[in-house]
Design a protein around this motif. Structure first.
Motif, PDB file in Angstrom:
ATOM      1  N   GLU A  42      36.444  47.019  24.965  1.00 49.26           N
ATOM      2  CA  GLU A  42      35.356  46.077  24.705  1.00 49.26           C
ATOM      3  C   GLU A  42      34.510  45.768  25.938  1.00 49.26           C
ATOM      4  OE1 GLU A  42      37.401  42.720  23.076  1.00 49.26           O
ATOM      5  OE2 GLU A  42      38.025  43.811  21.276  1.00 49.26           O
ATOM      6  N   TYR A  43      34.818  46.405  27.049  1.00 49.06           N
ATOM      7  CA  TYR A  43      34.105  46.118  28.296  1.00 49.06           C
ATOM      8  C   TYR A  43      33.564  47.396  28.915  1.00 49.06           C
ATOM      9  CZ  TYR A  43      36.219  41.525  27.955  1.00 49.06           C
ATOM     10  OH  TYR A  43      36.586  40.280  27.523  1.00 49.06           O
ATOM     11  N   ASP A  44      32.430  47.264  29.574  1.00 48.30           N
ATOM     12  CA  ASP A  44      31.833  48.388  30.291  1.00 48.30           C
ATOM     13  C   ASP A  44      32.194  48.223  31.773  1.00 48.30           C
ATOM     14  OD1 ASP A  44      30.323  50.604  30.984  1.00 48.30           O
ATOM     15  OD2 ASP A  44      28.429  49.489  31.040  1.00 48.30           O
ATOM     16  N   VAL A  45      33.344  48.768  32.144  1.00 51.86           N
ATOM     17  CA  VAL A  45      33.859  48.606  33.503  1.00 51.86           C
ATOM     18  C   VAL A  45      33.438  49.801  34.354  1.00 51.86           C
ATOM     19  CG1 VAL A  45      35.946  48.362  34.907  1.00 51.86           C
ATOM     20  CG2 VAL A  45      35.816  47.253  32.666  1.00 51.86           C
ATOM     21  N   GLN A  46      32.853  49.503  35.512  1.00 52.16           N
ATOM     22  CA  GLN A  46      32.424  50.550  36.440  1.00 52.16           C
ATOM     23  C   GLN A  46      33.631  51.229  37.083  1.00 52.16           C
ATOM     24  OE1 GLN A  46      29.684  47.392  38.420  1.00 52.16           O
ATOM     25  NE2 GLN A  46      29.140  49.371  39.289  1.00 52.16           N
ATOM     26  N   PHE A  47      33.409  52.440  37.566  1.00 55.50           N
ATOM     27  CA  PHE A  47      34.441  53.093  38.367  1.00 55.50           C
ATOM     28  C   PHE A  47      34.505  52.419  39.729  1.00 55.50           C
ATOM     29  CE2 PHE A  47      33.795  56.705  35.449  1.00 55.50           C
ATOM     30  CZ  PHE A  47      35.117  56.919  35.104  1.00 55.50           C
ATOM     31  N   SER A  48      35.677  52.337  40.281  1.00 51.81           N
ATOM     32  CA  SER A  48      35.854  51.745  41.597  1.00 51.81           C
ATOM     33  C   SER A  48      35.106  52.558  42.641  1.00 51.81           C
ATOM     34  CB  SER A  48      37.350  51.729  41.954  1.00 51.81           C
ATOM     35  OG  SER A  48      37.526  51.301  43.280  1.00 51.81           O
ATOM     36  N   ASP A  49      34.392  51.854  43.508  1.00 50.45           N
ATOM     37  CA  ASP A  49      33.693  52.542  44.599  1.00 50.45           C
ATOM     38  C   ASP A  49      34.085  51.980  45.961  1.00 50.45           C
ATOM     39  OD1 ASP A  49      32.319  50.133  44.765  1.00 50.45           O
ATOM     40  OD2 ASP A  49      30.455  50.922  43.932  1.00 50.45           O
ATOM     41  N   GLY A  50      35.185  51.245  46.000  1.00 50.63           N
ATOM     42  CA  GLY A  50      35.697  50.743  47.271  1.00 50.63           C
ATOM     43  C   GLY A  50      35.234  49.356  47.651  1.00 50.63           C
ATOM     44  N   ARG A  51      34.333  48.771  46.885  1.00 50.16           N
ATOM     45  CA  ARG A  51      33.861  47.418  47.191  1.00 50.16           C
ATOM     46  C   ARG A  51      34.954  46.386  46.948  1.00 50.16           C
ATOM     47  NH1 ARG A  51      28.889  46.406  43.411  1.00 50.16           N
ATOM     48  NH2 ARG A  51      29.589  48.306  42.395  1.00 50.16           N
ATOM     49  N   ASN A  52      34.796  45.228  47.534  1.00 50.49           N
ATOM     50  CA  ASN A  52      35.652  44.090  47.233  1.00 50.49           C
ATOM     51  C   ASN A  52      35.427  43.712  45.769  1.00 50.49           C
ATOM     52  OD1 ASN A  52      36.321  41.162  46.920  1.00 50.49           O
ATOM     53  ND2 ASN A  52      36.859  41.379  49.073  1.00 50.49           N
ATOM     54  N   TYR A  56      31.596  42.878  42.526  1.00 44.77           N
ATOM     55  CA  TYR A  56      31.205  43.461  41.243  1.00 44.77           C
ATOM     56  C   TYR A  56      30.649  42.377  40.330  1.00 44.77           C
ATOM     57  CZ  TYR A  56      33.650  47.776  42.461  1.00 44.77           C
ATOM     58  OH  TYR A  56      34.042  48.934  43.067  1.00 44.77           O
ATOM     59  N   GLU A  57      29.711  42.773  39.496  1.00 42.97           N
ATOM     60  CA  GLU A  57      29.101  41.844  38.548  1.00 42.97           C
ATOM     61  C   GLU A  57      29.350  42.337  37.129  1.00 42.97           C
ATOM     62  OE1 GLU A  57      24.996  41.603  39.679  1.00 42.97           O
ATOM     63  OE2 GLU A  57      25.444  40.588  41.562  1.00 42.97           O
ATOM     64  N   GLY A  58      28.848  41.630  36.156  1.00 39.63           N
ATOM     65  CA  GLY A  58      28.952  42.043  34.766  1.00 39.63           C
ATOM     66  C   GLY A  58      30.391  42.121  34.296  1.00 39.63           C
ATOM     67  N   ASP A  59      30.643  43.076  33.398  1.00 36.09           N
ATOM     68  CA  ASP A  59      31.984  43.227  32.842  1.00 36.09           C
ATOM     69  C   ASP A  59      33.021  43.519  33.911  1.00 36.09           C
ATOM     70  OD1 ASP A  59      31.030  42.771  30.295  1.00 36.09           O
ATOM     71  OD2 ASP A  59      31.114  44.869  29.661  1.00 36.09           O
ATOM     72  N   THR A  60      32.673  44.323  34.894  1.00 33.24           N
ATOM     73  CA  THR A  60      33.626  44.673  35.955  1.00 33.24           C
ATOM     74  C   THR A  60      34.036  43.433  36.731  1.00 33.24           C
ATOM     75  OG1 THR A  60      32.568  46.830  36.118  1.00 33.24           O
ATOM     76  CG2 THR A  60      34.052  46.202  37.920  1.00 33.24           C
ATOM     77  N   GLY A  61      33.078  42.617  37.090  1.00 33.79           N
ATOM     78  CA  GLY A  61      33.376  41.375  37.795  1.00 33.79           C
ATOM     79  C   GLY A  61      34.207  40.429  36.949  1.00 33.79           C
ATOM     80  N   PHE A  62      33.855  40.308  35.674  1.00 36.14           N
ATOM     81  CA  PHE A  62      34.615  39.425  34.788  1.00 36.14           C
ATOM     82  C   PHE A  62      36.072  39.872  34.681  1.00 36.14           C
ATOM     83  CE2 PHE A  62      36.464  38.678  30.594  1.00 36.14           C
ATOM     84  CZ  PHE A  62      36.500  37.299  30.591  1.00 36.14           C
ATOM     85  N   VAL A  63      36.285  41.156  34.422  1.00 39.04           N
ATOM     86  CA  VAL A  63      37.644  41.670  34.248  1.00 39.04           C
ATOM     87  C   VAL A  63      38.465  41.489  35.518  1.00 39.04           C
ATOM     88  CG1 VAL A  63      39.007  43.770  33.865  1.00 39.04           C
ATOM     89  CG2 VAL A  63      37.063  43.265  32.376  1.00 39.04           C
ATOM     90  N   THR A  64      37.930  41.880  36.656  1.00 39.56           N
ATOM     91  CA  THR A  64      38.705  41.796  37.898  1.00 39.56           C
ATOM     92  C   THR A  64      38.984  40.355  38.297  1.00 39.56           C
ATOM     93  OG1 THR A  64      36.683  42.038  39.233  1.00 39.56           O
ATOM     94  CG2 THR A  64      37.955  44.040  38.785  1.00 39.56           C
ATOM     95  N   LYS A  65      38.008  39.492  38.180  1.00 34.50           N
ATOM     96  CA  LYS A  65      38.199  38.092  38.558  1.00 34.50           C
ATOM     97  C   LYS A  65      39.174  37.384  37.610  1.00 34.50           C
ATOM     98  CE  LYS A  65      33.770  38.018  40.803  1.00 34.50           C
ATOM     99  NZ  LYS A  65      32.386  38.221  40.442  1.00 34.50           N
ATOM    100  N   THR A  66      39.104  37.723  36.340  1.00 35.05           N
ATOM    101  CA  THR A  66      40.026  37.122  35.368  1.00 35.05           C
ATOM    102  C   THR A  66      41.459  37.534  35.680  1.00 35.05           C
ATOM    103  OG1 THR A  66      38.290  37.095  33.682  1.00 35.05           O
ATOM    104  CG2 THR A  66      40.568  36.903  32.910  1.00 35.05           C
ATOM    105  N   ILE A  67      41.659  38.806  35.997  1.00 28.76           N
ATOM    106  CA  ILE A  67      43.000  39.274  36.359  1.00 28.76           C
ATOM    107  C   ILE A  67      43.480  38.593  37.635  1.00 28.76           C
ATOM    108  CG2 ILE A  67      44.291  41.296  37.185  1.00 28.76           C
ATOM    109  CD1 ILE A  67      42.607  42.966  35.178  1.00 28.76           C
ATOM    110  N   MET A  68      42.619  38.475  38.615  1.00 26.80           N
ATOM    111  CA  MET A  68      43.014  37.846  39.878  1.00 26.80           C
ATOM    112  C   MET A  68      43.349  36.369  39.704  1.00 26.80           C
ATOM    113  SD  MET A  68      43.183  40.105  42.243  1.00 26.80           S
ATOM    114  CE  MET A  68      43.187  39.129  43.734  1.00 26.80           C
ATOM    115  N   ASP A  69      42.753  35.703  38.724  1.00 30.43           N
ATOM    116  CA  ASP A  69      43.006  34.281  38.489  1.00 30.43           C
ATOM    117  C   ASP A  69      44.255  34.024  37.647  1.00 30.43           C
ATOM    118  OD1 ASP A  69      40.797  33.523  39.953  1.00 30.43           O
ATOM    119  OD2 ASP A  69      39.489  33.285  38.204  1.00 30.43           O
TER     120      ASP A  69
END
Length: 188
Positions: A42-52, A56-69
């Protein structure tokens, strides 16, 4: 307590079916838990490119930040070609090395063959360990034969999913209490 249920594939329904059952059990038995389901389909997650992950913004930022929280994660993954799906591996690549420190992580694995039983042991557990997860030692492995029309038909699998949810929450609460006691020893 924040729990993320992560469905690690973009295709198929069996992993999501098992994860949904686990989430239903969690919500029923622990209504105070804050449960978020992330289905990578259900999410459009970008491929990792080495950034913190914070960059990341959009779906990628949402998914990663939600997991980290999250305090705990229940990761569901199918096994394709004797390996984890790239979508799940990409999530791990997007996160920092110590992403799962102080988090309890449990696993649900679906596969078409019993020959894939050890994939979680040989591929998923080492990644989670490297990322400092506190793992629930047993995981639930579910074969194709345990499903019928998007329903789990094996009572033993249902029992093991319920046990996995309980073990995940008990460990999360236990580790949180231990951390609180250790931190209380310091004056700052």
């Amino acid at each position: 307590m924040k729990v993320v249920a992560l469905s690690g594939s973009r295709i198929g329904s069996k992993t999501r079916t098992a994860l949904n059952h686990s989430v239903d059990v969690l919500k029923k038995n622990h209504p105070a838990a804050d449960v978020i389901v992330i289905d990578l389909a259900e999410y459009d997650v970008q491929f990792s490119d080495g950034r913190n992950y914070l960059d990341y913004e959009g779906d990628t930022g949402f998914v990663t930040k939600t997991i980290m929280d999250a305090d705990a994660l229940i990761i569901g993954t199918p096994i394709f070609q004797a390996s984890l799906p790239a979508t799940l591996k990409n999530i791990f690549d997007l996160l920092p090395v110590q992403a799962f420190q102080d988090k309890v992580v449990s696993m649900i694995v679906t596969a078409g063959s019993p020959k894939h039983y050890l994939v979680a042991e040989q591929q998923l557990k080492p990644i989670l360990s490297y990322m400092k997860a506190q793992m629930v030692q047993t995981y639930v492995f579910i074969e194709e034969k345990d499903f019928h029309r998007k329903e789990i038909t094996n009572d033993d699998v249902l029992f093991r999913l319920e046990r996995l949810v309980e073990d995940t929450l008990v460990l999360t609460k236990t580790f949180a209490k231990i951390r609180e006691e250790q931190e209380a020893q310091y004056d700052f």
